[in-house]
Design a protein around this motif. Structure first.
Motif, PDB file in Angstrom:
ATOM      1  N   ALA A  70     -66.063 -53.861 -10.088  1.00 47.79           N
ATOM      2  CA  ALA A  70     -64.714 -53.248 -11.072  1.00 47.79           C
ATOM      3  C   ALA A  70     -65.644 -51.983 -12.049  1.00 47.79           C
ATOM      4  N   PRO A  71     -65.216 -51.044 -12.283  1.00 43.31           N
ATOM      5  CA  PRO A  71     -65.108 -50.060 -12.923  1.00 43.31           C
ATOM      6  C   PRO A  71     -64.071 -50.579 -14.540  1.00 43.31           C
ATOM      7  N   GLY A  72     -64.995 -50.239 -15.370  1.00 45.11           N
ATOM      8  CA  GLY A  72     -65.453 -50.265 -16.830  1.00 45.11           C
ATOM      9  C   GLY A  72     -64.243 -49.585 -17.262  1.00 45.11           C
ATOM     10  N   LYS A  73     -63.008 -48.809 -17.302  1.00 45.61           N
ATOM     11  CA  LYS A  73     -62.102 -47.871 -17.301  1.00 45.61           C
ATOM     12  C   LYS A  73     -60.827 -47.820 -16.848  1.00 45.61           C
ATOM     13  N   ALA A  74     -59.823 -48.013 -17.437  1.00 46.53           N
ATOM     14  CA  ALA A  74     -58.644 -47.984 -16.462  1.00 46.53           C
ATOM     15  C   ALA A  74     -58.249 -47.070 -15.235  1.00 46.53           C
ATOM     16  N   TYR A 141     -59.401 -52.866 -12.989  1.00 43.91           N
ATOM     17  CA  TYR A 141     -60.815 -52.535 -13.566  1.00 43.91           C
ATOM     18  C   TYR A 141     -61.116 -53.625 -15.356  1.00 43.91           C
ATOM     19  N   THR A 142     -62.555 -53.928 -14.829  1.00 43.80           N
ATOM     20  CA  THR A 142     -63.343 -54.991 -15.751  1.00 43.80           C
ATOM     21  C   THR A 142     -63.448 -54.432 -17.557  1.00 43.80           C
ATOM     22  N   SER A 143     -63.193 -55.491 -18.118  1.00 46.40           N
ATOM     23  CA  SER A 143     -62.783 -54.783 -19.094  1.00 46.40           C
ATOM     24  C   SER A 143     -62.531 -55.991 -20.532  1.00 46.40           C
ATOM     25  N   ILE A 144     -62.513 -55.897 -22.000  1.00 44.94           N
ATOM     26  CA  ILE A 144     -63.087 -56.970 -22.740  1.00 44.94           C
ATOM     27  C   ILE A 144     -62.489 -58.618 -22.444  1.00 44.94           C
ATOM     28  N   GLY A 145     -60.523 -58.253 -22.325  1.00 48.18           N
ATOM     29  CA  GLY A 145     -60.052 -59.590 -21.829  1.00 48.18           C
ATOM     30  C   GLY A 145     -60.645 -60.309 -20.575  1.00 48.18           C
ATOM     31  N   SER A 146     -61.129 -59.235 -19.668  1.00 52.55           N
ATOM     32  CA  SER A 146     -62.012 -60.189 -18.583  1.00 52.55           C
ATOM     33  C   SER A 146     -63.103 -60.748 -19.105  1.00 52.55           C
ATOM     34  N   LEU A 147     -63.885 -60.196 -20.347  1.00 50.35           N
ATOM     35  CA  LEU A 147     -65.293 -61.210 -20.868  1.00 50.35           C
ATOM     36  C   LEU A 147     -65.023 -62.306 -21.426  1.00 50.35           C
ATOM     37  N   ALA A 168     -65.063 -64.110 -11.656  1.00 52.72           N
ATOM     38  CA  ALA A 168     -65.414 -63.234 -12.885  1.00 52.72           C
ATOM     39  C   ALA A 168     -67.345 -64.293 -12.533  1.00 52.72           C
ATOM     40  N   ASP A 169     -68.024 -65.132 -11.442  1.00 56.95           N
ATOM     41  CA  ASP A 169     -68.655 -65.231 -10.231  1.00 56.95           C
ATOM     42  C   ASP A 169     -70.065 -64.128 -10.430  1.00 56.95           C
ATOM     43  N   MET A 170     -70.235 -62.418 -11.145  1.00 58.78           N
ATOM     44  CA  MET A 170     -70.707 -61.416 -10.918  1.00 58.78           C
ATOM     45  C   MET A 170     -72.099 -61.389 -10.264  1.00 58.78           C
ATOM     46  N   ASN A 171     -72.944 -62.645  -9.862  1.00 57.56           N
ATOM     47  CA  ASN A 171     -73.807 -62.113  -9.464  1.00 57.56           C
ATOM     48  C   ASN A 171     -74.099 -62.796  -8.197  1.00 57.56           C
ATOM     49  N   GLY A 172     -72.876 -63.943  -8.485  1.00 59.35           N
ATOM     50  CA  GLY A 172     -72.502 -64.651  -6.488  1.00 59.35           C
ATOM     51  C   GLY A 172     -73.260 -65.774  -6.904  1.00 59.35           C
ATOM     52  N   ASN A 173     -73.986 -65.870  -7.803  1.00 60.39           N
ATOM     53  CA  ASN A 173     -74.495 -67.809  -7.365  1.00 60.39           C
ATOM     54  C   ASN A 173     -73.593 -68.529  -7.402  1.00 60.39           C
ATOM     55  N   GLY A 174     -72.562 -68.881  -6.814  1.00 65.81           N
ATOM     56  CA  GLY A 174     -71.490 -69.956  -7.192  1.00 65.81           C
ATOM     57  C   GLY A 174     -71.144 -70.438  -8.920  1.00 65.81           C
ATOM     58  N   ILE A 181     -71.215 -63.064 -17.546  1.00 63.51           N
ATOM     59  CA  ILE A 181     -70.621 -62.193 -18.729  1.00 63.51           C
ATOM     60  C   ILE A 181     -71.750 -60.581 -19.546  1.00 63.51           C
ATOM     61  N   VAL A 182     -72.409 -60.895 -19.164  1.00 61.26           N
ATOM     62  CA  VAL A 182     -73.210 -59.620 -19.559  1.00 61.26           C
ATOM     63  C   VAL A 182     -73.328 -58.638 -18.666  1.00 61.26           C
ATOM     64  N   LEU A 183     -73.150 -59.404 -17.257  1.00 59.50           N
ATOM     65  CA  LEU A 183     -72.795 -58.655 -16.036  1.00 59.50           C
ATOM     66  C   LEU A 183     -71.963 -57.378 -16.078  1.00 59.50           C
ATOM     67  N   ALA A 184     -71.110 -58.213 -16.513  1.00 57.73           N
ATOM     68  CA  ALA A 184     -69.593 -57.657 -16.729  1.00 57.73           C
ATOM     69  C   ALA A 184     -69.610 -56.635 -17.931  1.00 57.73           C
ATOM     70  N   SER A 185     -70.133 -56.791 -18.719  1.00 52.28           N
ATOM     71  CA  SER A 185     -70.039 -55.997 -20.496  1.00 52.28           C
ATOM     72  C   SER A 185     -70.946 -54.689 -20.446  1.00 52.28           C
ATOM     73  N   ASN A 186     -72.265 -54.944 -18.942  1.00 52.50           N
ATOM     74  CA  ASN A 186     -72.785 -53.998 -18.223  1.00 52.50           C
ATOM     75  C   ASN A 186     -71.556 -52.151 -17.396  1.00 52.50           C
ATOM     76  N   LEU A 187     -70.531 -53.177 -17.198  1.00 52.22           N
ATOM     77  CA  LEU A 187     -69.419 -51.998 -16.258  1.00 52.22           C
ATOM     78  C   LEU A 187     -68.659 -51.753 -17.808  1.00 52.22           C
ATOM     79  N   ILE A 188     -68.264 -52.093 -18.483  1.00 54.20           N
ATOM     80  CA  ILE A 188     -68.077 -51.735 -19.312  1.00 54.20           C
ATOM     81  C   ILE A 188     -68.388 -50.614 -20.582  1.00 54.20           C
ATOM     82  N   VAL A 189     -69.637 -50.660 -20.427  1.00 56.70           N
ATOM     83  CA  VAL A 189     -69.854 -49.830 -21.800  1.00 56.70           C
ATOM     84  C   VAL A 189     -70.756 -48.657 -20.487  1.00 56.70           C
ATOM     85  N   ALA A 190     -70.857 -48.772 -19.001  1.00 54.27           N
ATOM     86  CA  ALA A 190     -71.411 -47.869 -17.905  1.00 54.27           C
ATOM     87  C   ALA A 190     -71.283 -46.753 -18.534  1.00 54.27           C
TER      88      ALA A 190
END
Length: 190
Positions: A70-74, A141-147, A168-174, A181-190
């Protein structure tokens, strides 16, 4: 034992087409040993949502449309028109709903939205649930609320399920972990 395989062309998806056929059974020497009168078989081509293979980062799995991140911006969120463009199916046969309400082409699509393919008669031929990796709130989009929701799931405060758990399973490992959370947060700051 007799098995007949045949294909029928020019069958519109969801529209029955009558095919008249007759069969003859031959012995080893080619003599007719049995035959049928003309029979009519009604063929219906199954309708499915089909992704344009040129699209990357999009997968259909287990009745879900999974979009990689998801993009990190609306303002970068995908609209109904954008999502319809991912498919080979005619756009006028695709309806996207959120909480049972049909969205317009300009509306944003998020996790939990349902994409429906309509047959010529208006019945639902196929459907997929949207999973937008990182969009755990269903806002596109990915938001602080998602985190926050991901953290709540990890700590046991508010369990996620269905499409939201998959988002929520960003890396797909189940599993959902701090790494997700780290991977999702990287989308917000990208």
């Amino acid at each position: 034992q007799f098995i007949e395989y045949f294909s029928v062309s020019n069958v519109a998806a969801g529209t029955p087409k009558a095919v008249d056929m007759s069969f003859e059974w031959l012995d080893a020497d080619g003599a007719i040993i049995a035959s049928t009168d003309s029979i009519t078989i009604h063929v219906v081509k199954e309708e499915k949502l089909v992704i344009d293979e040129s699209m990357t980062g999009v997968v259909i799995a287990d009745a879900d449309l999974i979009l990689k991140a998801a993009p990190g911006k609306a303002e970068d969120a995908q609209t109904v028109a954008d999502i319809k463009g991912l498919f080979k199916n005619p756009a006028n046969q695709i309806v996207i709903e959120k909480n049972g309400q049909e969205l317009t082409d300009a509306d944003v699509v998020g996790t939990g939205c349902v994409i429906k393919l309509l047959s010529a008669d208006g019945t639902i031929a196929d459907s997929l649930t949207v999973v937008l990796k990182g969009d755990v709130k269903g806002i596109g989009y990915t938001s602080i609320g998602s985190l926050v929701k991901m953290s709540g799931h990890i700590t046991g405060g508010a369990r996620l399920d269905g499409a939201y758990l998959k988002a929520a399973d960003m890396n797909g490992n189940g599993n959902v972990s701090i790494g997700d959370i780290v991977l999702a947060s990287n989308l917000i700051v990208a």
